[in-house]
Design a protein around this motif. Structure first.
Motif, PDB file in Angstrom:
ATOM      1  N   ALA A   1       0.837  -1.209   0.000  1.00 40.23           N
ATOM      2  CA  ALA A   1       0.000   0.000   0.000  1.00 40.23           C
ATOM      3  C   ALA A   1       0.870   1.256   0.000  1.00 40.23           C
ATOM      4  O   ALA A   1       0.633   2.193  -0.770  1.00 40.23           O
ATOM      5  CB  ALA A   1      -0.925  -0.003   1.220  1.00 40.23           C
ATOM      6  N   TYR A   2       1.891   1.262   0.848  1.00 43.45           N
ATOM      7  CA  TYR A   2       2.780   2.433   0.890  1.00 43.45           C
ATOM      8  C   TYR A   2       3.457   2.647  -0.469  1.00 43.45           C
ATOM      9  O   TYR A   2       3.543   3.763  -0.973  1.00 43.45           O
ATOM     10  CB  TYR A   2       3.869   2.241   1.955  1.00 43.45           C
ATOM     11  N   THR A   3       3.970   1.554  -1.058  1.00 42.76           N
ATOM     12  CA  THR A   3       4.701   1.691  -2.325  1.00 42.76           C
ATOM     13  C   THR A   3       3.775   2.132  -3.440  1.00 42.76           C
ATOM     14  O   THR A   3       4.146   2.959  -4.279  1.00 42.76           O
ATOM     15  CB  THR A   3       5.361   0.345  -2.710  1.00 42.76           C
ATOM     16  N   LEU A   4       2.571   1.576  -3.443  1.00 47.35           N
ATOM     17  CA  LEU A   4       1.619   1.944  -4.496  1.00 47.35           C
ATOM     18  C   LEU A   4       1.311   3.444  -4.437  1.00 47.35           C
ATOM     19  O   LEU A   4       1.414   4.156  -5.443  1.00 47.35           O
ATOM     20  CB  LEU A   4       0.318   1.122  -4.333  1.00 47.35           C
ATOM     21  N   VAL A   5       0.944   3.917  -3.254  1.00 50.13           N
ATOM     22  CA  VAL A   5       0.570   5.331  -3.139  1.00 50.13           C
ATOM     23  C   VAL A   5       1.777   6.229  -3.420  1.00 50.13           C
ATOM     24  O   VAL A   5       1.668   7.242  -4.121  1.00 50.13           O
ATOM     25  CB  VAL A   5      -0.019   5.637  -1.742  1.00 50.13           C
ATOM     26  N   ASP A   6       2.932   5.822  -2.931  1.00 48.72           N
ATOM     27  CA  ASP A   6       4.142   6.623  -3.164  1.00 48.72           C
ATOM     28  C   ASP A   6       4.460   6.694  -4.660  1.00 48.72           C
ATOM     29  O   ASP A   6       4.768   7.769  -5.197  1.00 48.72           O
ATOM     30  CB  ASP A   6       5.305   5.993  -2.392  1.00 48.72           C
ATOM     31  N   THR A   7       4.355   5.549  -5.334  1.00 53.65           N
ATOM     32  CA  THR A   7       4.648   5.517  -6.771  1.00 53.65           C
ATOM     33  C   THR A   7       3.679   6.418  -7.531  1.00 53.65           C
ATOM     34  O   THR A   7       4.086   7.249  -8.351  1.00 53.65           O
ATOM     35  CB  THR A   7       4.512   4.060  -7.306  1.00 53.65           C
ATOM     36  N   LEU A   8       2.388   6.249  -7.235  1.00 54.16           N
ATOM     37  CA  LEU A   8       1.383   7.039  -7.962  1.00 54.16           C
ATOM     38  C   LEU A   8       1.536   8.534  -7.675  1.00 54.16           C
ATOM     39  O   LEU A   8       1.353   9.364  -8.565  1.00 54.16           O
ATOM     40  CB  LEU A   8      -0.027   6.579  -7.587  1.00 54.16           C
TER      41      LEU A   8
ATOM     42  N   HIS B   1      -0.528  12.762 -11.238  1.00 51.99           N
ATOM     43  CA  HIS B   1      -1.014  12.221  -9.976  1.00 51.99           C
ATOM     44  C   HIS B   1      -2.319  12.856  -9.493  1.00 51.99           C
ATOM     45  O   HIS B   1      -3.123  12.209  -8.840  1.00 51.99           O
ATOM     46  CB  HIS B   1       0.059  12.275  -8.886  1.00 51.99           C
ATOM     47  N   ASP B   2      -2.576  14.130  -9.859  1.00 48.18           N
ATOM     48  CA  ASP B   2      -3.824  14.763  -9.425  1.00 48.18           C
ATOM     49  C   ASP B   2      -5.020  14.003  -9.980  1.00 48.18           C
ATOM     50  O   ASP B   2      -5.980  13.719  -9.269  1.00 48.18           O
ATOM     51  CB  ASP B   2      -3.880  16.221  -9.887  1.00 48.18           C
ATOM     52  N   ASP B   3      -4.950  13.698 -11.292  1.00 46.79           N
ATOM     53  CA  ASP B   3      -6.041  12.953 -11.920  1.00 46.79           C
ATOM     54  C   ASP B   3      -6.164  11.559 -11.329  1.00 46.79           C
ATOM     55  O   ASP B   3      -7.260  11.063 -11.082  1.00 46.79           O
ATOM     56  CB  ASP B   3      -5.798  12.825 -13.433  1.00 46.79           C
ATOM     57  N   ILE B   4      -5.018  10.950 -11.106  1.00 47.26           N
ATOM     58  CA  ILE B   4      -5.036   9.579 -10.568  1.00 47.26           C
ATOM     59  C   ILE B   4      -5.828   9.545  -9.260  1.00 47.26           C
ATOM     60  O   ILE B   4      -6.720   8.737  -9.071  1.00 47.26           O
ATOM     61  CB  ILE B   4      -3.598   9.057 -10.336  1.00 47.26           C
ATOM     62  N   PHE B   5      -5.529  10.465  -8.360  1.00 47.27           N
ATOM     63  CA  PHE B   5      -6.211  10.431  -7.069  1.00 47.27           C
ATOM     64  C   PHE B   5      -7.655  10.933  -7.184  1.00 47.27           C
ATOM     65  O   PHE B   5      -8.540  10.450  -6.482  1.00 47.27           O
ATOM     66  CB  PHE B   5      -5.415  11.203  -6.013  1.00 47.27           C
ATOM     67  N   ARG B   6      -7.895  11.882  -8.124  1.00 40.46           N
ATOM     68  CA  ARG B   6      -9.249  12.412  -8.274  1.00 40.46           C
ATOM     69  C   ARG B   6     -10.204  11.323  -8.744  1.00 40.46           C
ATOM     70  O   ARG B   6     -11.344  11.249  -8.308  1.00 40.46           O
ATOM     71  CB  ARG B   6      -9.251  13.595  -9.254  1.00 40.46           C
ATOM     72  N   PHE B   7      -9.724  10.480  -9.650  1.00 37.00           N
ATOM     73  CA  PHE B   7     -10.623   9.468 -10.218  1.00 37.00           C
ATOM     74  C   PHE B   7     -10.490   8.100  -9.541  1.00 37.00           C
ATOM     75  O   PHE B   7     -11.040   7.116 -10.024  1.00 37.00           O
ATOM     76  CB  PHE B   7     -10.400   9.347 -11.724  1.00 37.00           C
ATOM     77  N   ALA B   8      -9.780   8.060  -8.441  1.00 34.02           N
ATOM     78  CA  ALA B   8      -9.611   6.776  -7.754  1.00 34.02           C
ATOM     79  C   ALA B   8     -10.955   6.287  -7.241  1.00 34.02           C
ATOM     80  O   ALA B   8     -11.727   7.053  -6.655  1.00 34.02           O
ATOM     81  CB  ALA B   8      -8.639   6.953  -6.592  1.00 34.02           C
TER      82      ALA B   8
END
Ligand code: NAP
Length: 294
Positions: A196-203, A209-216
């Motif tokens: 989980a840490y690596t995934l979020v850190d990588t993304l 990254h803004d879009d990635i987290f917005r559309f998660a």
């Protein structure tokens, strides 16, 4: 009246205190002293009704204790035991809540020569991604498992005392060896936190990254919730369960490469078999088990 001294009144130490207070009866009551480095935190714990007394002096904190509970991160256990050593009496029962057990036992052996018979290592398999006394809950351990890892020579009465305290909190107590604990937890708790840490850190370091987290979607939220856990605590866990964690990380890396290769060559069989077997295993265990973060 059992006098309990909790060293480190955070999420777990505070929840243990709250749970005992919730379930106390006229014949089964507890006086809870909290020990911490910061007066303001102890005052907050007092204000919240988590502890009855707060001490920043370790000698005063454990002076009259029947049971001493180490509620600090595993990286702080060795130093705390060193300070505790001259203050302990032979009657005191000691336990801890640390997420790694080999390192706690090794620290006790280093400080005392051998782990004291009345020191019963423990680990509640419950928690949240939050930390600190404000997050402490009085039902955190209800229907959760607590693993105790007594060693050869552990005092059976001390073991019973620790087991009964956790049962009083509503937990199911199981015993296992130190090694088994560290291997099982490396796979079921430590590895998922690394992912989980690596995934979020990588993304978060990707350009978009803004879009990635917005559309998660919900799945992303579920899977990454544990990446909000206390970084210092997980730093300590990694460094205190290195061998077992590295073994599971290596194994996982091999499996991930296998999946990557299947995607690259378009191997439907491998993909479908992996997902189907994982779904079956997950469905089987998820209906049987319910557990907190750890
Ligand atoms: P936490 O909420 O951060 O609480 C830790 C407490 O220990 C804080 O009050 C902290 O006070 C104190 N502390 C830290 N270092 C100390 C030191 N050197 N001397 C004295 N006090 C010190 O952490 P937690 O989640 O309760 O975790 C505590 C233990 O439980 C860890 O060993 C962890 O591995 C284990 N555990 C955690 C979970 C979970 O999901 N969180 C689950 C099971 C087991 P300061 O604010 O002054 O640092």
């Amino acid at each position: 009246m059992i006098r309990i001294s909790i060293l480190g009144v955070g999420l777990i130490g505070g929840s243990f205190a709250r749970s005992l207070k919730r379930t106390a009866t006229a014949t089964d009551s507890f006086e809870i002293t909290g020990y911490g480095r910061r007066r303001e935190l102890l005052d907050r714990a007092l204000e919240l009704g988590v502890i009855d007394r707060g001490e920043t002096d370790l000698a005063r904190a454990v002076a009259a204790a029947d049971v001493v509970v180490l509620g600090v991160p595993v990286g702080a256990v060795a130093e705390l035991l060193r300070q505790l050593r001259p203050l302990l009496t032979p009657e005191m029962v000691i336990t801890d809540v640390g997420s790694t057990k080999g390192s706690v036992v090794a620290a006790a052996e280093e400080v005392f020569g051998a782990i004291p018979p009345r020191f019963i290592p423990g680990h509640p398999i419950a928690g949240t991604e939050k930390s600190g006394v404000e997050a402490a809950l009085d039902d955190l351990f209800v229907q959760r498992r607590v693993i105790l890892t007594p060693v050869e020579g552990s005092d059976p009465h001390a073991l019973t005392t620790v087991r009964q305290l956790w049962q009083q909190c509503g937990a199911e107590v199981v015993e296992m060896s130190v090694r088994q604990h560290d291997e099982v937890l490396a796979a079921t708790s430590h590895l998922p936190h690394m992912l989980a840490y690596t995934l979020v850190d990588t993304l978060s370091r990707m350009e978009e990254h803004d879009d990635i987290f917005r559309f998660a979607a919900g799945g992303f939220r579920d899977f990454t919730r544990i990446a909000s856990s206390n970084p210092r605590m997980w730093h300590d866990i990694c460094l205190n369960n290195r061998a077992a964690l590295l073994k599971t990380l290596e194994q996982f890396g091999t499996e991930l490469e296998r999946l990557q290769e299947a995607i690259r060559v378009g191997d439907s069989d491998v993909l479908l078999r992996t997902f189907t077997e994982a779904k079956q295993a997950r469905d089987r265990y998820a209906t049987k088990e319910s557990s907190g973060d750890e």
